[in-house]
Design a protein around this motif. Sequence first.
Motif, short mmCIF file in Angstrom:
data_model
loop_
_atom_site.label_atom_id
_atom_site.label_comp_id
_atom_site.label_asym_id
_atom_site.label_seq_id
_atom_site.Cartn_x
_atom_site.Cartn_y
_atom_site.Cartn_z
N ASP A 278 -9.84 20.91 49.11
CA ASP A 278 -8.25 20.80 49.31
C ASP A 278 -7.85 21.47 50.56
O ASP A 278 -6.78 21.27 51.17
CB ASP A 278 -7.68 20.94 47.83
N ARG A 281 -8.02 19.57 53.73
CA ARG A 281 -7.24 18.50 53.53
C ARG A 281 -5.74 18.87 53.88
O ARG A 281 -4.98 18.29 54.69
CB ARG A 281 -7.42 17.90 52.29
N THR A 302 -5.13 12.04 57.92
CA THR A 302 -5.46 12.31 56.60
C THR A 302 -7.09 11.89 56.70
O THR A 302 -7.53 11.12 57.46
CB THR A 302 -4.98 11.23 55.56
N SER A 304 -11.03 11.01 54.46
CA SER A 304 -11.38 10.55 53.25
C SER A 304 -12.59 11.21 52.92
O SER A 304 -13.60 11.11 53.99
CB SER A 304 -11.97 8.84 53.21
N SER A 330 -13.84 7.06 48.51
CA SER A 330 -12.61 7.59 48.91
C SER A 330 -12.02 6.50 49.78
O SER A 330 -10.49 6.23 49.70
CB SER A 330 -12.58 9.06 49.41
N ASN A 336 -7.38 9.23 51.97
CA ASN A 336 -6.48 10.54 51.89
C ASN A 336 -6.93 11.06 50.44
O ASN A 336 -5.88 11.28 49.57
CB ASN A 336 -4.99 10.20 52.00
N ARG A 337 -8.03 10.90 50.04
CA ARG A 337 -8.37 11.67 48.77
C ARG A 337 -9.82 12.39 48.94
O ARG A 337 -10.71 11.87 49.91
CB ARG A 337 -8.29 10.65 47.91
N THR A 339 -13.40 12.72 46.80
CA THR A 339 -14.30 12.00 45.54
C THR A 339 -15.53 12.85 45.51
O THR A 339 -16.30 13.15 46.42
CB THR A 339 -14.84 10.52 45.97
N SER A 350 -7.48 18.26 41.05
CA SER A 350 -6.06 17.73 41.31
C SER A 350 -6.15 16.39 40.85
O SER A 350 -7.29 15.30 40.88
CB SER A 350 -5.73 18.10 42.63
N ARG A 351 -5.01 15.37 41.09
CA ARG A 351 -4.89 14.23 40.54
C ARG A 351 -5.44 13.07 41.50
O ARG A 351 -5.80 12.14 40.98
CB ARG A 351 -3.34 13.87 40.33
N ASP A 352 -5.51 13.50 42.76
CA ASP A 352 -6.17 12.52 43.50
C ASP A 352 -7.62 12.74 43.88
O ASP A 352 -8.14 12.15 44.76
CB ASP A 352 -5.38 12.73 45.00
N TRP A 353 -8.18 13.71 43.02
CA TRP A 353 -9.53 13.80 43.10
C TRP A 353 -10.28 12.58 42.29
O TRP A 353 -9.64 12.15 41.32
CB TRP A 353 -10.18 14.90 42.50
#
Length: 358
Positions: A278, A281, A302, A304, A330, A336-337, A339, A350-353
């Motif tokens: 993170d 990122r 961003t 992946s 991803s 932009n996340r 995995t 976090s929520r975008d994991w």
Amino acid sequence: MSNPISPERSVGIRVATAMFQMGIEGLPRNYELVYEAYSGQNSDLTKEFVAIGKVKSQQALDELGRKYLPHHHEATVLSKTSDHMRHQMASFIDLLEEEKTSLNDYGKIIGEASRSISVEGEIDRETLVKSIQQLSQATEQQTSKSQAMAAAAQQQAQSIEEVKSEIDSFERMKFVDPLTGLANRRSFNKAVAKVYANPDLPMMCGLGFAQIDGFSGLAASGESSGPDSLAGDHFVRHVGKLLHEVNRNGEFVARLDKDRFAFLINSAEESEIMRLIDGFRAGIASRPMISQKNGRSLGNATLSFGVAMSTLANSATELMSFAEKAMVMSAKNGGNRATLYSDKAPTGASRDWMIYRP
């Protein structure tokens, strides 16, 4: 239905076809040179490769290889260094011999002066003055020679230090990506192999793969001039610079090819590894990409990410496969996340994991 050809495989086909068409011999060093030229990882290499002309002799290819892929010509580099060192050592031995001769001559003059002074009886003024003059002149000459010797020795030491620096630089550049200054694929292969050097007790770490979101569109936007293989260098440099800046813990970060990067993070905790991911990122998104054409902001880059733990894999190949699957997941879900290849969510995710369930 036929399977789509991946970009990496596409480059491989182009390389093989180009080598056949140009009559380039299928040597490993030639293949890597042509691959690097076509993949666009080093725009200077690509330009010089094209500048050779349609007929590319092995001599011209090797000259280019010595400049950009020195690991294939290590024997040539070492031979050149060895010749230089032999010359330096021969010069230094000559200096020592010269110093030895000078000291012997100085010793003889001192001995003669000492004998003339120590003769029994009265010493005449002329003999004493002559001895003093000879000794004074010899001392001045010896002092001058000693200073010259010291200066020459200092110059030799500096030259030897430069040779050592060249060798150290040669060793480092074998494992550095020239476009970003990050580790290269060769360095990554060594690093990931060490994870399973002891198959019964692998290193506790996480492997992350990442690719720049929308890179094909960026590369085709006309920001970079020249062949297609050069497009996107500007954006890869931008991401590479930010990765350098944000990597305060000194984690292993490599550029694999085109827009793909790899991360090896030494930790046994999934949550710690994902926290660091993170951080990468956030660092990459901290500064917008700037157009080379008009200086306008193109938005933040961003990536992946796909991450896998070494504890889930039995080999380097399996570990890379797991991280690759997570990265693809991803990208397929909008990019932009990050995995994580796991069957459970780490604490504090976090929520975008996302979780890629094996």
